[in-house]
Structure formats: C-alpha cells, structure tokens
Design a protein around this motif. Structure first.
Motif, PDB file in Angstrom:
ATOM      1  N   ILE A 153       0.826  -1.221   0.000  1.00 54.17           N
ATOM      2  CA  ILE A 153       0.000   0.000   0.000  1.00 54.17           C
ATOM      3  C   ILE A 153       0.853   1.262   0.000  1.00 54.17           C
ATOM      4  O   ILE A 153       1.858   1.367   0.706  1.00 54.17           O
ATOM      5  N   ASP A 154       0.412   2.236  -0.807  1.00 56.88           N
ATOM      6  CA  ASP A 154       1.110   3.521  -0.918  1.00 56.88           C
ATOM      7  C   ASP A 154       0.144   4.614  -0.460  1.00 56.88           C
ATOM      8  O   ASP A 154      -0.838   4.902  -1.144  1.00 56.88           O
ATOM      9  N   ASN A 155       0.417   5.195   0.690  1.00 56.93           N
ATOM     10  CA  ASN A 155      -0.527   6.188   1.235  1.00 56.93           C
ATOM     11  C   ASN A 155      -0.087   7.635   1.040  1.00 56.93           C
ATOM     12  O   ASN A 155      -0.607   8.539   1.695  1.00 56.93           O
ATOM     13  N   THR A 156       0.873   7.867   0.117  1.00 55.62           N
ATOM     14  CA  THR A 156       1.384   9.231  -0.066  1.00 55.62           C
ATOM     15  C   THR A 156       0.291  10.221  -0.444  1.00 55.62           C
ATOM     16  O   THR A 156       0.357  11.393  -0.093  1.00 55.62           O
ATOM     17  N   PHE A 157      -0.694   9.731  -1.180  1.00 58.72           N
ATOM     18  CA  PHE A 157      -1.805  10.570  -1.628  1.00 58.72           C
ATOM     19  C   PHE A 157      -2.342  11.437  -0.481  1.00 58.72           C
ATOM     20  O   PHE A 157      -2.564  12.628  -0.630  1.00 58.72           O
ATOM     21  N   PHE A 158      -2.512  10.798   0.684  1.00 59.05           N
ATOM     22  CA  PHE A 158      -3.156  11.500   1.806  1.00 59.05           C
ATOM     23  C   PHE A 158      -2.292  12.595   2.387  1.00 59.05           C
ATOM     24  O   PHE A 158      -2.783  13.634   2.814  1.00 59.05           O
ATOM     25  N   SER A 159      -0.999  12.365   2.404  1.00 49.75           N
ATOM     26  CA  SER A 159      -0.142  13.387   3.009  1.00 49.75           C
ATOM     27  C   SER A 159       0.110  14.537   2.044  1.00 49.75           C
ATOM     28  O   SER A 159       0.508  15.615   2.462  1.00 49.75           O
ATOM     29  N   GLU A 160      -0.141  14.327   0.762  1.00 47.89           N
ATOM     30  CA  GLU A 160       0.241  15.338  -0.218  1.00 47.89           C
ATOM     31  C   GLU A 160      -0.913  16.189  -0.731  1.00 47.89           C
ATOM     32  O   GLU A 160      -0.695  17.233  -1.331  1.00 47.89           O
ATOM     33  N   LEU A 161      -2.119  15.737  -0.528  1.00 49.17           N
ATOM     34  CA  LEU A 161      -3.278  16.493  -1.029  1.00 49.17           C
ATOM     35  C   LEU A 161      -4.243  16.754   0.110  1.00 49.17           C
ATOM     36  O   LEU A 161      -4.357  15.945   1.036  1.00 49.17           O
ATOM     37  N   SER A 162      -4.949  17.883   0.027  1.00 53.23           N
ATOM     38  CA  SER A 162      -5.767  18.233   1.177  1.00 53.23           C
ATOM     39  C   SER A 162      -7.128  17.551   1.164  1.00 53.23           C
ATOM     40  O   SER A 162      -7.786  17.431   0.123  1.00 53.23           O
ATOM     41  N   ALA A 163      -7.521  17.137   2.367  1.00 52.91           N
ATOM     42  CA  ALA A 163      -8.758  16.382   2.543  1.00 52.91           C
ATOM     43  C   ALA A 163      -9.890  17.288   2.994  1.00 52.91           C
ATOM     44  O   ALA A 163      -9.678  18.315   3.640  1.00 52.91           O
ATOM     45  N   ASP A 164     -11.066  16.868   2.651  1.00 52.04           N
ATOM     46  CA  ASP A 164     -12.293  17.438   3.166  1.00 52.04           C
ATOM     47  C   ASP A 164     -12.344  17.025   4.642  1.00 52.04           C
ATOM     48  O   ASP A 164     -12.144  15.853   4.965  1.00 52.04           O
ATOM     49  N   THR A 165     -12.611  17.978   5.534  1.00 48.42           N
ATOM     50  CA  THR A 165     -12.528  17.619   6.948  1.00 48.42           C
ATOM     51  C   THR A 165     -13.815  17.013   7.493  1.00 48.42           C
ATOM     52  O   THR A 165     -13.823  16.393   8.544  1.00 48.42           O
ATOM     53  N   ILE A 166     -14.907  17.201   6.742  1.00 55.52           N
ATOM     54  CA  ILE A 166     -16.174  16.617   7.209  1.00 55.52           C
ATOM     55  C   ILE A 166     -16.166  15.124   6.891  1.00 55.52           C
ATOM     56  O   ILE A 166     -15.880  14.730   5.762  1.00 55.52           O
ATOM     57  N   LYS A 167     -16.465  14.312   7.869  1.00 59.04           N
ATOM     58  CA  LYS A 167     -16.373  12.864   7.647  1.00 59.04           C
ATOM     59  C   LYS A 167     -17.689  12.261   7.135  1.00 59.04           C
ATOM     60  O   LYS A 167     -17.693  11.226   6.495  1.00 59.04           O
ATOM     61  N   GLU A 168     -18.803  12.936   7.437  1.00 60.73           N
ATOM     62  CA  GLU A 168     -20.090  12.333   7.084  1.00 60.73           C
ATOM     63  C   GLU A 168     -20.287  12.317   5.566  1.00 60.73           C
ATOM     64  O   GLU A 168     -19.706  13.120   4.848  1.00 60.73           O
ATOM     65  N   ASN A 169     -21.164  11.423   5.168  1.00 65.00           N
ATOM     66  CA  ASN A 169     -21.295  11.145   3.746  1.00 65.00           C
ATOM     67  C   ASN A 169     -22.431  11.897   3.044  1.00 65.00           C
ATOM     68  O   ASN A 169     -22.923  11.440   2.045  1.00 65.00           O
ATOM     69  N   PHE A 170     -22.867  13.053   3.566  1.00 60.10           N
ATOM     70  CA  PHE A 170     -24.014  13.711   2.909  1.00 60.10           C
ATOM     71  C   PHE A 170     -23.556  14.522   1.688  1.00 60.10           C
ATOM     72  O   PHE A 170     -22.405  14.968   1.609  1.00 60.10           O
ATOM     73  N   ARG A 205     -20.177   8.126  -7.774  1.00 59.64           N
ATOM     74  CA  ARG A 205     -20.390   6.690  -7.528  1.00 59.64           C
ATOM     75  C   ARG A 205     -19.124   5.913  -7.808  1.00 59.64           C
ATOM     76  O   ARG A 205     -19.151   4.754  -8.213  1.00 59.64           O
ATOM     77  N   ALA A 206     -18.007   6.588  -7.556  1.00 55.82           N
ATOM     78  CA  ALA A 206     -16.731   5.883  -7.634  1.00 55.82           C
ATOM     79  C   ALA A 206     -16.048   6.123  -6.305  1.00 55.82           C
ATOM     80  O   ALA A 206     -16.006   7.247  -5.811  1.00 55.82           O
ATOM     81  N   ILE A 207     -15.557   5.048  -5.706  1.00 57.63           N
ATOM     82  CA  ILE A 207     -14.817   5.183  -4.452  1.00 57.63           C
ATOM     83  C   ILE A 207     -13.449   4.537  -4.644  1.00 57.63           C
ATOM     84  O   ILE A 207     -13.355   3.368  -5.032  1.00 57.63           O
ATOM     85  N   ASN A 208     -12.422   5.353  -4.433  1.00 56.58           N
ATOM     86  CA  ASN A 208     -11.049   4.846  -4.541  1.00 56.58           C
ATOM     87  C   ASN A 208     -10.732   4.071  -3.279  1.00 56.58           C
ATOM     88  O   ASN A 208     -10.900   4.601  -2.171  1.00 56.58           O
ATOM     89  N   LEU A 209     -10.277   2.832  -3.441  1.00 61.27           N
ATOM     90  CA  LEU A 209      -9.979   2.022  -2.250  1.00 61.27           C
ATOM     91  C   LEU A 209      -8.621   2.382  -1.671  1.00 61.27           C
ATOM     92  O   LEU A 209      -8.486   2.675  -0.497  1.00 61.27           O
ATOM     93  N   PHE A 210      -7.602   2.323  -2.529  1.00 67.71           N
ATOM     94  CA  PHE A 210      -6.223   2.612  -2.090  1.00 67.71           C
ATOM     95  C   PHE A 210      -5.324   2.589  -3.311  1.00 67.71           C
ATOM     96  O   PHE A 210      -5.747   2.213  -4.406  1.00 67.71           O
ATOM     97  N   GLN A 211      -4.060   3.004  -3.068  1.00 66.68           N
ATOM     98  CA  GLN A 211      -3.048   2.870  -4.103  1.00 66.68           C
ATOM     99  C   GLN A 211      -2.087   1.763  -3.701  1.00 66.68           C
ATOM    100  O   GLN A 211      -1.775   1.618  -2.512  1.00 66.68           O
ATOM    101  N   VAL A 212      -1.628   0.995  -4.680  1.00 65.88           N
ATOM    102  CA  VAL A 212      -0.570   0.023  -4.395  1.00 65.88           C
ATOM    103  C   VAL A 212       0.658   0.420  -5.195  1.00 65.88           C
ATOM    104  O   VAL A 212       0.551   0.967  -6.292  1.00 65.88           O
ATOM    105  N   LEU A 213       1.804   0.125  -4.626  1.00 65.25           N
ATOM    106  CA  LEU A 213       3.055   0.385  -5.337  1.00 65.25           C
ATOM    107  C   LEU A 213       3.489  -0.895  -6.028  1.00 65.25           C
ATOM    108  O   LEU A 213       3.722  -1.915  -5.377  1.00 65.25           O
ATOM    109  N   THR A 214       3.553  -0.842  -7.333  1.00 60.33           N
ATOM    110  CA  THR A 214       4.119  -1.966  -8.090  1.00 60.33           C
ATOM    111  C   THR A 214       5.326  -1.358  -8.790  1.00 60.33           C
ATOM    112  O   THR A 214       6.047  -0.594  -8.171  1.00 60.33           O
TER     113      THR A 214
END
Ligand code: AMP
Ligand code: MG
Length: 513
Positions: free
Chosen positions: A5-22, A103-112
C-alpha cells in the motif's frame, strides 16, 4: 493477502474535513473520505487475472472470501482510507460546477513498478452523488468491464478492469428517461489505473480561484506521473500541459482508427494521462457513419459524434489550459501547446489513415486517395471493421463484398466509383517499397478483426441478467487478441445483425447506468 500500500496521496493532497457522507459542495479539498456501503450478497462474476497479478494479488487471494468482499466494498484493507475525488467539468459544452466521484470510491493505491489506484464503481453514495444513488447496474458494469479490456488489447491507453461482481442488491433505473423505471441487478466494477485524475480536477479549483490546491494538484501530478518535470515551476506546468496535449492526441487518433465513439467527452471524463476513462454510452461504428453517436442524450446536437471527437479533444484542452493559466499567468506556452494539437493530430492522423490502407510513408497526394475512400465508404452501408480487414488482401472491390450490409446495392455508379478507386489504390500500392506479405501483416496489426460491437455486449448482458455468464467469458477471451485471425471465433467477425440496428443497448444508449 499482502499488498504494497502507498498512502502518499493522503499526506500530499488536502482532505475534506467533514467525515459524514451527505451530499454537499466540498471546498478547499481534493477529496473526501467515503465508505463503501455494505452489499447484501456479493458475488464475483469475473476476475482479470492479469491485472490482479499486477496489483499483487496471489491466486490464493483471488479465491478468498476476503477478495470477494474487498472488491465489493464490504472489506476495507487494513490501514487504508477509501475516498472520493472532487472535480468539476464542462458537460456538453457548459460549465456544470462541482461533479466529483459520485459513484466511484477509490480504495487505495498500491506500489508496483508504478503506483496503481483501485477504484470501485457503484459502491454507494459519496459527498458528490448529488441527487443520485451512487450505485451501478449489471448492464453498464458489463459494458465497462469488457470494453476497458477490449480497448487495452487494441493497444489504446485506458483504465483497466480488475473484477466484475453482483452486489445482490436491486437498483432502480429509468433506462430511456421516459418514465418507465424498473429494478435491475446492482453490480460493482473494480477498475485500476495509474491515475484517475481528470481535467475537471484542475478546473474545479480554477473555478473557485483556489490557487493553493490547484498548485498542490499540479505538483502532485508532476511528482507521481511526470517525474521528469519540476514542481513549483511555471514553465514546467506548461510542459506538463504539453504532455497532456500529446497524450490526448494519441488517444483520440487510436479511437478514430478502431471506430470507437466515447459518447460523453465531457471534461470530467478526460484523463490527464490520456487514458480512455468512464465507459458510459460509448459505441463502435458498425457501418461507416461518421456522424454517429451512440448517446441518445446527445442525439440532437451530436456534439460527441465520431467525426467530432478530435475537435472536442482540443476544446477540452482549452478548458484545462484556462485552469492552468490561473497559476502560470503566462499564455504563450499554453497557446503553443494548444496549437501543436492541430499539427500533431494532422500528422498522426494521416499516418494512421495511411497505415489502415497499407501505405508506409504517405505524401500529400495520398490524402485524395484517403478522402475518396472515406466518402466511398458511405455510398452504401459499409462495415468499417470488416472492410479494412478484408482490404489487406483485396485486389478488387468484390473481395470486400462481405463488408456491405446490402451487397446487392453494389452496382451501377456505386460499383463504377469503387472500381475506379481500386484501380488508383492498386497503382499506388505498386509504388510502395514493401513486400506484399509484410504489408498484409502491418495492415492486420492496424485494422482489428474483432471489436466489441454493441450488440455483442448486449447479448452478454441479456444472458447475464438471466444468470448465464458464459458469454462474458467468451467475449473476454475474444478481445484479448483483436488483431489475430482466431478462426474458432469467426462468427464474431460479422456485421451487426439486422435486429440490432435500432435496438436499445445496441445503437441507442442513454447515460442511465
Ligand atoms: P458521467 O456522465 O458518468 O461521467 O457522470 C457525471 C457525474 O455524475 C459524475 O460526477 C458521476 O460521479 C455522477 N454520477 C453518475 N451516475 C451516478 C450515480 N448513479 N450516483 C451518483 N453519482 C452519479
Ligand atoms: Mg464520469
């Protein structure tokens, strides 16, 4: 199951801070966290073992309940956070504001050998779902699953398909938007790509004058996908744009070569890597009608018809250039890149059209031969794929008889026109510095024998809706080698049957999916 798993995406781009799914407008963020909904009875229909292996799944993984749950959103891989991307877009020429992964949800990135993103299509609502349900039905999922692979094996850049599964849930759809909704089986495709970033991901920030996130996304794109370029460098942002121009030209020339019509070339459906993305109401030309679009939503203006795709590619790039301009504030390099679209397209398109008829080094004069051919293909209904495939060995028009939907119309003036063209063509071929056998091989590597015609997918869909997945398997195998003869599959080297000409799902498709 052990993935890199490659989680760099999260540290490099800013997230929406609201967690709820509305459903909401998401500002100052590239993405929102989004949890796939639990599906009732996930059931795998097909796995692409080649892509599975690339991602890092073992054969044992693929047979596990865990895998089944992972690719339907019921199991979240440890220490990963599924997310939906925020993007906007021009839809049918008009700015539509925020769209996003509805209606697309990214699960994760993998490093190959490179980073790959796994994305579920149809796994439930996200903040970007607007008024819709975030789900997908079996019919459109089969179309996406098979077509992405068909396009890949034709040698065209595209997102890939990893798996196709039923969710066990029922989904309501009004196929023709005519007030006749009905329940259909729900499904999820897990697709894979080096990146799902679209023109619209940049556009949304520009539209909000959010330079900070626009820059962050440009830098991220450079760092992960164009690492020979420099971050935080305005002229390199323009160079990045030039690369996106090049990749877009390449993709669209390929589409034209095989008769693929995307159907919804909105800027939110344009990949920055020049990948064919978002398989909706796409189609393939059967008979050579360059004004054709499969998308009924676009039947009035035909904005995205076959012949218009190259122009739309450029139009879309103008919109992306406008977004990038916000941070470069330097128009000439962007304009130069835009101007190169036309010259690049013209030279690559001429090369491609010439290769289709076996001419290695085209001259200006060949344009007349090519233009004549393309107008003659419209004289009587002529199947594009079959015609070009038969042309490799044809000495006279009668050798291409199987390409005509009504062969008895080949007479009189039509016949005379074709005979004249063949005379010119044969004389031109005689001047080519190429052995006939090599020319035939080259032509057959340019002109596929097997494409995923709409009616073929439709047959697979109808069988699958009755619980029979054999045809999905058969077509999946067929499209692995579209340029090969495959004598055992000759039945698919055939014109569209008459029943499919005006049938919903074959010649007519809506965005309802
Ligand atoms: P498309 O025409 O498929 O490219 O979709 C355009 C926009 O509508 C994108 O933001 C999609 O995520 C969203 N969308 C399409 N279908 C659905 C759906 N069933 N549920 C939620 N969002 C959707
Ligand atoms: Mg889309």
């Amino acid at each position: 199951m052990k993935l890199n798993i490659d989680n760099t995406f999260f540290s490099e781009l800013s997230a929406d801070t609201i967690k709820e799914n509305f459903t909401r407008q998401v500002e100052n963020a590239c993405y929102s966290l989004a949890t796939p909904i639990q599906t009732k009875a996930p059931k795998l229909i097909h796995i692409n073992s080649e892509v599975a292996k690339q991602v890092g799944f073992t054969v044992e993984d693929l047979n596990s309940e865990k895998f089944n749950n992972l690719i339907t959103g019921n199991f979240i891989y440890p220490s990963t956070l599924p997310y939906a991307m925020c993007y906007g877009g021009h839809q049918f020429g008009n700015w539509a504001g925020q769209l996003g992964d509805g209606r697309a949800i990214n699960l994760f990135q993998v490093l190959t050998d490179r980073s790959l993103t796994l994305q579920l299509k149809g796994a439930g609502k996200t903040p970007y779902s607007r008024t819709a349900d975030g789900l997908a039905v079996l019919r459109s999922s089969i179309r996406e699953y098979l077509c992405a692979e068909a396009i890949h094996h034709l040698g065209i850049p595209t997102t890939r398909s990893l798996s196709l599964a039923l969710t066990g849930d029922q989904v309501m759809r009004d196929v023709l938007y005519n007030g006749n909704p009905a329940y259909e089986p729900g499904a999820i495709v897990c697709r894979v790509a080096e990146s799902f970033i679209r023109f619209g991901n940049f556009q949304i920030f520009a539209s909000r004058n959010d330079k900070k996130n626009l820059k962050a996304l440009l830098n991220y794109t450079i760092r992960h996908h164009f690492s020979h370029l420099e971050e935080n460098n305005k002229s390199h942002y323009a160079m990045l744009f030039q690369e996106i121009v090049n990749a877009t030209v390449n993709m669209i020339v390929h589409w034209q070569r095989v008769g693929f019509v995307h159907g919804v070339m909105n800027t939110d459906n344009m990949s920055i890597l020049g990948l064919t993305i978002d398989y909706g109401p796409y189609g393939w030309l059967d008979h050579y009608d360059t004004d054709w679009t499969p998308n009924t939503t676009d039947s009035q203006n035909r904005r995205y018809r076959y012949s218009q795709q190259p122009n739309i590619g450029l139009w879309n790039l103008y919109q992306l250039a406008n977004a990038i301009y916000l941070v470069t504030e330097d128009a000439p390099p962007l304009e130069e890149a835009l101007n190169s679209y036309k010259t690049q397209f013209e030279s690559q398109n001429l090369k491609m059209r010439s290769a289709k008829i076996g001419i290695d080094s085209p001259s200006e004069k060949d344009k007349i031969l090519l233009d004549d051919l393309e107008s003659h293909l419209k004289l009587i209904e002529t199947d594009m794929t079959i015609f070009f495939r038969l042309l490799a060995k044809a000495k006279k028009i009668e050798d291409c008889l199987d390409a005509f939907y009504h062969p008895n119309q080949l007479k009189g003036e039509v016949l005379a026109t074709w005979e004249m063209w063949f005379d010119q063509y044969q004389s031109r071929l005689a001047t080519e510095n190429q052995l006939e056998k090599d020319r035939i091989v080259n032509m057959n590597n340019t002109n596929p024998k097997y494409i995923l015609r709409n009616y073929m997918s439709q047959l697979a869909i109808e069988a699958a809706e009755n619980g029979d997945y054999d045809l999905i398997n058969e077509l999946y195998e067929l499209i692995q080698n579209p340029y090969d003869e495959q004598p055992e599959n000759e039945k698919w080297f055939a014109k569209r049957p008459e029943w499919a000409k005006n049938k919903v799902g074959c010649s007519m498709l809506s965005c309802s999916s």
